[in-house]
Every structure is written in C-alpha cells, then in structure tokens.
Enzyme design. Sequence first.
Site, PDB file in Angstrom:
ATOM      1  N   CYS A 127       0.847  -1.196   0.000  1.00 16.90           N
ATOM      2  CA  CYS A 127       0.000   0.000   0.000  1.00 16.90           C
ATOM      3  C   CYS A 127       0.884   1.248   0.000  1.00 16.90           C
ATOM      4  O   CYS A 127       1.838   1.331   0.794  1.00 16.90           O
ATOM      5  CB  CYS A 127      -0.899  -0.001   1.240  1.00 16.90           C
ATOM      6  SG  CYS A 127      -1.822   1.542   1.452  1.00 16.90           S
ATOM      7  N   GLU A 157       3.265  -5.635   8.778  1.00 16.38           N
ATOM      8  CA  GLU A 157       3.616  -4.255   8.447  1.00 16.38           C
ATOM      9  C   GLU A 157       4.734  -3.747   9.341  1.00 16.38           C
ATOM     10  O   GLU A 157       5.671  -3.068   8.872  1.00 16.38           O
ATOM     11  CB  GLU A 157       2.384  -3.346   8.584  1.00 16.38           C
ATOM     12  CG  GLU A 157       2.669  -1.910   8.181  1.00 16.38           C
ATOM     13  CD  GLU A 157       1.502  -0.974   8.427  1.00 16.38           C
ATOM     14  OE1 GLU A 157       1.755   0.215   8.723  1.00 16.38           O
ATOM     15  OE2 GLU A 157       0.339  -1.422   8.318  1.00 16.38           O
ATOM     16  N   THR A 195      -0.043   1.585  10.239  1.00 16.38           N
ATOM     17  CA  THR A 195      -1.131   2.368   9.642  1.00 16.38           C
ATOM     18  C   THR A 195      -2.521   1.938  10.092  1.00 16.38           C
ATOM     19  O   THR A 195      -3.490   2.659   9.838  1.00 16.38           O
ATOM     20  CB  THR A 195      -1.080   2.284   8.108  1.00 16.38           C
ATOM     21  OG1 THR A 195      -1.276   0.928   7.694  1.00 16.38           O
ATOM     22  CG2 THR A 195       0.249   2.799   7.568  1.00 16.38           C
ATOM     23  N   SER A 254      -5.681  -6.395  11.607  1.00 16.82           N
ATOM     24  CA  SER A 254      -5.533  -5.447  12.716  1.00 16.82           C
ATOM     25  C   SER A 254      -6.639  -4.408  12.711  1.00 16.82           C
ATOM     26  O   SER A 254      -7.247  -4.123  13.756  1.00 16.82           O
ATOM     27  CB  SER A 254      -4.165  -4.761  12.622  1.00 16.82           C
ATOM     28  OG  SER A 254      -4.024  -3.774  13.615  1.00 16.82           O
TER      29      SER A 254
END
Length: 348
Positions: A127, A157, A195, A254
């Site tokens: 992303c 991530e 994020t 998440s």
Amino acid sequence: MISAGWGVGSSPGAGGRAGTYDGGVTDLRTGKRVLLAKPRGYCAGVDRAVQTVEEALKLYGAPIYVRKQIVHNKHVVQTLEAQGAIFVEENEEVPEGATVIFSAHGVAPEVYEQARERSLKAIDATCPLVTKVHQEAKRFAAEDYDILLIGHEGHEEVIGTAGEAPAHIQLVDGPDGVDKITVRDPEKVVWLSQTTLSVDETLETVARLKTRLPLLQSPPSDDICYATSNRQHVVKEIAPECDVVIVVGSTNSSNSVRLVEVALDAGARAGHLVDFAHEIDDAWLADARTVGVSSGASVPEDLVNDVLTHLAARGFDDVEEITTANERLTFSLPQELKRDMKAAASRG
C-alpha cells in the site's frame, strides 16, 4: 471481485439513509433496526493489492505466487486461490524464476534481495501509505534519529517497516510498552506508527511517550491511514445506540479487530468479529433492538450484504446507513505490472 448490492431506500435518517433489502418498504413493526456504517470495507490500498493479483493472473497465467496473505481476509485469499494464486510464507517456497507478489503490508529490504537471488519476478503490492512510512523511517535513520515505531509486535507491516532501519527502530506496542524504551539522545527522537492502529490508543501512547521525552518529534503527516481513521470514526458515531456491533473481518486483520475495540469503548453493549454471516450467533441478537454493522478495510462488500440478509431474516430489516465521510482515493497498479500490461496490449 463480486460486490452484490444492498438496496438502501431514500427515507431520511440521522446522518445517513434508511431503507431495506432490495429497496422494499421498511417494516417498523418489529422495532428492530440496523445501523450500517459508511465508510466500510475495501480501502484504496486493498483494492489495488487484490487487483494486482487478479491482473497478474490474467497477464502471466497461473500459478502466481504471493508472499504472505495479499490482504488479511480469509474470503479474499480463498477466492484468489481458486483463480490460481499460491500463497507462501517466504520467497524460498517460490520456484526460481517464477513471479511473486509482495503483500499490501510491505516487506523489509532483505526480502527484495532474496527475490533477486532466486531470479524471481517481483511485483510490489505494498500500500502506498505503508510505503510512505517506510520512506519516513529511512529518512530519519539517515539523519541518525532514534525511531519509536508504535505498532503490534509480529504484525507483517511492523516487520517490514522495522526492516528498513533495524539499528534505529524500537517497537512500542501500546501505552504499556512506553517504559521499556531507551534512547541515545532525547533531542533526536521521532515516533512513527503502523497504519492500522486504533487512533485513540495511538494518541494515548504518544502522550505517554511525551511525558518521558518532551522533545519527541511527530511524523510529517499522520501515519494511521485515512481508511482506518474513517472506519473508526463512523463506528464511534453508531456504537452508543447499538446493543451489539458486528464487524465483518478476519482475526488477523488489525484494523478489523480495532473496530470491535472502538465500538466497545464508544458505548456498544457488545461487539463481535465474524468472517461470514453464518458465524453470527443468534444469542447475540436475542435481546437486541439495534445492531451496528461495519467491516474492515480488506472486506469485500458482498460479505456485508450476506450479514444484512442474515439479520433481515431475523427481523432486522430496517437498515439505516450512517455516513461520516465519502472516500474517493484510488491508487494505480504497481509500475512493473502496468509496464507489462502495456507491452502485452501493444502486441495485440
């Protein structure tokens, strides 16, 4: 990608629109209703990642290998597997010279190097908002900052971001992790974040960090992505009126897990995470009059429609959509894939 339509009528509602499945007349006799959160479901990064796998399958043919789950959703992974995608944990499982796609969550630089060593054709579906955090980490590391990365230990991530500058990055896993950190120079410290975190918990973590490190710097722009923030905001709006909030999403997502937590913190009497409508326990609905429905950023809309159909069959056929933001952001496909698509088109 299948997206079935849930008909929402034009009757006015507080902050949204009220209606019923297939646009029928609302039957208010049951006194049961659904507050349907908007925004919900796919964000721009997830849409891009799923499209990347689909277009790669069309262009190169099956099998296409994908390192880790392309997005954290069971249904999406199963659907892509049926089309010829093979999901692996590491590059070593990919045959030399084959095509591999890196997931939306991002990878550390060493993963790219491993791909080069195996002569893999790598397509990066990270992303762009995660890539932004990677670039921030590299820049602050180059300036010799200590970087406090707020996130969940073991999340893909976080592993990818930390891999950009492992000597400079320390993980802060929520407010309770603040007391464990040590820094070289309190005047050269910055925080970054995963994020997909809870906005409120992240702010709490930052506040506690600043009590220890008053000169702590913030990232140039908010690291928590717009979609995560928007989905949490609308759930906060509907939660106080809800007897139960049902979030459609997978347990390893998440942002989906955070939505349940946000709903409970905002006043919902109960909250549950489900992958599919059939996982809804009728006992959750026994004494409910208002059910909130939302979905994580990696969830296709047809799964939400299945939940609405399931609820309608149990008397919850008054659906009011509550809208707090309209999302129009889109991301283009990875450059390496676009280049090959263009070349294939020119060959006719």
